[in-house]
Scaffold this motif. Structure first.
Motif, PDB file in Angstrom:
ATOM      1  N   PRO A 242       0.817  -1.201   0.000  1.00  0.00           N
ATOM      2  CA  PRO A 242       0.000   0.000   0.000  1.00  0.00           C
ATOM      3  C   PRO A 242       0.859   1.264   0.000  1.00  0.00           C
ATOM      4  N   VAL A 243       0.373   2.295  -0.668  1.00  0.00           N
ATOM      5  CA  VAL A 243       1.111   3.556  -0.727  1.00  0.00           C
ATOM      6  C   VAL A 243       0.408   4.578   0.165  1.00  0.00           C
ATOM      7  N   LEU A 244       1.104   5.021   1.199  1.00  0.00           N
ATOM      8  CA  LEU A 244       0.538   5.934   2.180  1.00  0.00           C
ATOM      9  C   LEU A 244       1.341   7.230   2.205  1.00  0.00           C
ATOM     10  N   VAL A 245       0.940   8.129   3.070  1.00  0.00           N
ATOM     11  CA  VAL A 245       1.469   9.486   3.053  1.00  0.00           C
ATOM     12  C   VAL A 245       2.984   9.522   3.262  1.00  0.00           C
ATOM     13  N   ASP A 246       3.522   8.595   4.050  1.00  0.00           N
ATOM     14  CA  ASP A 246       4.949   8.648   4.356  1.00  0.00           C
ATOM     15  C   ASP A 246       5.839   8.279   3.169  1.00  0.00           C
ATOM     16  N   LYS A 247       5.250   7.645   2.157  1.00  0.00           N
ATOM     17  CA  LYS A 247       6.035   7.244   0.987  1.00  0.00           C
ATOM     18  C   LYS A 247       6.040   8.299  -0.113  1.00  0.00           C
ATOM     19  N   ALA A 248       5.222   9.319   0.037  1.00  0.00           N
ATOM     20  CA  ALA A 248       5.048  10.282  -1.052  1.00  0.00           C
ATOM     21  C   ALA A 248       6.261  11.181  -1.249  1.00  0.00           C
ATOM     22  N   GLY A 249       6.825  11.691  -0.152  1.00  0.00           N
ATOM     23  CA  GLY A 249       7.900  12.682  -0.258  1.00  0.00           C
ATOM     24  C   GLY A 249       9.088  12.215  -1.069  1.00  0.00           C
ATOM     25  N   PRO A 250       9.724  11.072  -0.719  1.00  0.00           N
ATOM     26  CA  PRO A 250      10.883  10.620  -1.489  1.00  0.00           C
ATOM     27  C   PRO A 250      10.565  10.317  -2.952  1.00  0.00           C
ATOM     28  N   SER A 251       9.389   9.754  -3.210  1.00  0.00           N
ATOM     29  CA  SER A 251       9.026   9.406  -4.591  1.00  0.00           C
ATOM     30  C   SER A 251       8.796  10.664  -5.426  1.00  0.00           C
ATOM     31  N   GLY A 261      10.601  20.767 -15.963  1.00  0.00           N
ATOM     32  CA  GLY A 261       9.365  21.399 -16.414  1.00  0.00           C
ATOM     33  C   GLY A 261       8.099  20.778 -15.874  1.00  0.00           C
ATOM     34  N   LEU A 262       8.209  19.853 -14.939  1.00  0.00           N
ATOM     35  CA  LEU A 262       7.011  19.244 -14.353  1.00  0.00           C
ATOM     36  C   LEU A 262       6.142  20.336 -13.718  1.00  0.00           C
ATOM     37  N   ASP A 263       4.881  20.415 -14.136  1.00  0.00           N
ATOM     38  CA  ASP A 263       4.024  21.472 -13.584  1.00  0.00           C
ATOM     39  C   ASP A 263       2.681  20.956 -13.066  1.00  0.00           C
ATOM     40  N   ALA A 264       2.513  19.621 -13.036  1.00  0.00           N
ATOM     41  CA  ALA A 264       1.278  19.049 -12.498  1.00  0.00           C
ATOM     42  C   ALA A 264       1.530  17.598 -12.122  1.00  0.00           C
ATOM     43  N   ILE A 265       0.749  17.112 -11.157  1.00  0.00           N
ATOM     44  CA  ILE A 265       0.868  15.703 -10.765  1.00  0.00           C
ATOM     45  C   ILE A 265      -0.501  15.177 -10.353  1.00  0.00           C
ATOM     46  N   PHE A 266      -0.813  13.979 -10.814  1.00  0.00           N
ATOM     47  CA  PHE A 266      -2.031  13.266 -10.431  1.00  0.00           C
ATOM     48  C   PHE A 266      -1.604  12.109  -9.539  1.00  0.00           C
ATOM     49  N   CYS A 267      -2.120  12.077  -8.316  1.00  0.00           N
ATOM     50  CA  CYS A 267      -1.739  11.055  -7.344  1.00  0.00           C
ATOM     51  C   CYS A 267      -2.842  10.007  -7.211  1.00  0.00           C
ATOM     52  N   ASN A 268      -2.428   8.774  -7.000  1.00  0.00           N
ATOM     53  CA  ASN A 268      -3.355   7.649  -6.958  1.00  0.00           C
ATOM     54  C   ASN A 268      -4.292   7.684  -5.762  1.00  0.00           C
ATOM     55  N   ASN A 269      -3.957   8.414  -4.710  1.00  0.00           N
ATOM     56  CA  ASN A 269      -4.888   8.614  -3.599  1.00  0.00           C
ATOM     57  C   ASN A 269      -4.548   9.920  -2.879  1.00  0.00           C
ATOM     58  N   ASP A 270      -5.476  10.368  -2.064  1.00  0.00           N
ATOM     59  CA  ASP A 270      -5.308  11.656  -1.379  1.00  0.00           C
ATOM     60  C   ASP A 270      -4.175  11.633  -0.354  1.00  0.00           C
ATOM     61  N   LEU A 271      -3.875  10.461   0.182  1.00  0.00           N
ATOM     62  CA  LEU A 271      -2.775  10.383   1.144  1.00  0.00           C
ATOM     63  C   LEU A 271      -1.451  10.706   0.456  1.00  0.00           C
ATOM     64  N   LEU A 272      -1.255  10.141  -0.731  1.00  0.00           N
ATOM     65  CA  LEU A 272      -0.055  10.470  -1.495  1.00  0.00           C
ATOM     66  C   LEU A 272      -0.033  11.950  -1.856  1.00  0.00           C
ATOM     67  N   ALA A 273      -1.179  12.456  -2.284  1.00  0.00           N
ATOM     68  CA  ALA A 273      -1.245  13.867  -2.679  1.00  0.00           C
ATOM     69  C   ALA A 273      -0.911  14.780  -1.508  1.00  0.00           C
ATOM     70  N   ALA A 274      -1.387  14.424  -0.297  1.00  0.00           N
ATOM     71  CA  ALA A 274      -1.058  15.226   0.882  1.00  0.00           C
ATOM     72  C   ALA A 274       0.442  15.181   1.148  1.00  0.00           C
ATOM     73  N   GLY A 275       1.044  14.012   0.963  1.00  0.00           N
ATOM     74  CA  GLY A 275       2.488  13.902   1.123  1.00  0.00           C
ATOM     75  C   GLY A 275       3.247  14.766   0.136  1.00  0.00           C
ATOM     76  N   VAL A 276       2.723  14.870  -1.088  1.00  0.00           N
ATOM     77  CA  VAL A 276       3.339  15.743  -2.089  1.00  0.00           C
ATOM     78  C   VAL A 276       3.250  17.198  -1.639  1.00  0.00           C
ATOM     79  N   LEU A 277       2.103  17.585  -1.097  1.00  0.00           N
ATOM     80  CA  LEU A 277       1.957  18.962  -0.602  1.00  0.00           C
ATOM     81  C   LEU A 277       2.969  19.261   0.507  1.00  0.00           C
TER      82      LEU A 277
END
Length: 353
Positions: A242-251, A261-277
């Protein structure tokens, strides 16, 4: 009993009673409940198994007697008589991700209102664990089964079709369900995210998700939408579930550093997206000015995040409730039920994109 003769004049103490002779309080029986409530055995049975068929005053008397005596119904005897266990089993990949636990909670409430209880198993995204759970549940003669998606083993799918047990697949709309399915098009959610980001003027889009099947369908939809918009294919970073919030930052950091030039990202769940934020805050990346972020699931963490998270909303509770209602209808003898129930989805635009 062997008696020692070494000291014949010493009086022998009385032997302690064996465990079989220790008096114990007997468990209350249905007849005790009937006597306490002043009703017949048949009425007590009906109150326990079909409370909707009993007058409220009588039901209150019986329930008070049950509570006072501490009576526990013998469900095994009832299931042998009716050929029903009144138990439904559900298998989810993990309860660590709240998108699954919210659906299970709604499923449990719906079944409970119909007089059924839920057994829950976690497959941890492994085909062999899923198959072992199904074997265990079938061995306990459950009345129905709720699955997350399509079994990873074709052998298991074929077995369930032959078995004839009522089955509801959730989280997707398979072209040929085992019995019934309640879900949505994962592919279309990816298409919706891609079109939205393209319409917002984003030109280099990433995807952060797991390597499981439903994530792959969302990625395929995203890729198709970007191609249709004349944009390059998405930059992809996948992790084992499972991919949870703690795995988002390093990835996300790895993707950000290699994808110019990356200017957008679609995350597979909100937990990952929160980690990106969180990672964007650490790195000084401005959201949404430098990077637009879209999640999936519309979890409370997305609303509480800063900036508030744009996401794909699906009816988690509605999916659980519908799965339960379909099973209850099947148990009631209704055969003309829909094979596929599409609960749809909605793209919710907030500040992050």
């Amino acid at each position: 009993m062997v008696v020692s003769t070494a000291f014949p004049d010493v009086p022998r103490s009385k032997p302690a009673p064996s465990a079989a002779h220790v008096p114990t309080a007997s468990a209350p029986r249905m007849s005790d409940v009937a006597a306490a409530a002043g009703v017949s055995l048949v009425t007590v049975s009906r109150c326990i198994n079909h409370p909707g068929q009993v007058a409220p005053e009588t039901l209150a008397l019986v329930r008070a007697a049950v509570e006072r005596l501490g009576y526990v119904p013998n469900l095994t005897a009832g299931s042998l008589a009716s050929n029903r266990s009144r138990i439904v089993a559900a298998i989810v990949p993990t309860i660590a991700n709240s998108v699954f636990s919210e659906m299970v909670e709604a499923l449990t409430s719906t079944l409970s209102a119909g007089g059924y209880q839920l057994l829950l198993g976690q497959s941890f995204y492994r085909a062999e664990d899923e198959e072992r759970l199904v074997d265990a549940f079938l061995g306990r003669r459950v009345d129905g089964l709720v699955l997350t998606g399509t079994p990873r083993s074709e052998h298991l799918t074929a077995r369930l079709r032959r078995n004839g047990l009522p089955v509801v697949q959730t989280w997707e709309l398979p072209p040929r369900p085992i019995d019934m399915a309640v879900g949505f098009s994962n592919y279309d959610t990816g298409v919706a995210a891609g079109r939205y980001l393209a319409a917002k003027g984003r030109r280099r889009v990433g995807f952060l998700g797991s390597s499981e099947d439903r994530a792959a369908q969302r990625l395929a939809g995203l890729r198709a939408a970007l191609e249709q918009a004349g944009l390059p294919p998405p930059e992809v970073e996948t992790l084992p579930p499972p991919v949870l919030v703690d795995k988002a930052g390093p990835s996300f950091a790895a993707m950000w550093e290699r994808a110019a030039g990356l200017d957008a990202i679609f995350c597979n769940n909100d937990l990952l997206a929160a980690g990106v934020l969180f990672e964007c805050r650490r790195r000084g990346i401005r959201v949404p000015d430098d990077l637009a972020v879209v999640g999936f699931g519309d979890l409370p963490i997305g609303i509480a995040a800063y900036p508030a998270l744009s996401t794909i909303r699906i009816g988690l509770r509605g999916m659980g409730e519908m799965a339960g209602k379909l099973l209850l209808a099947r148990f009631a003898g209704k055969d003309t039920l829909p094979a596929l129930t599409d609960i749809g989805f909605e793209l919710v635009a907030r500040d992050s994109a």
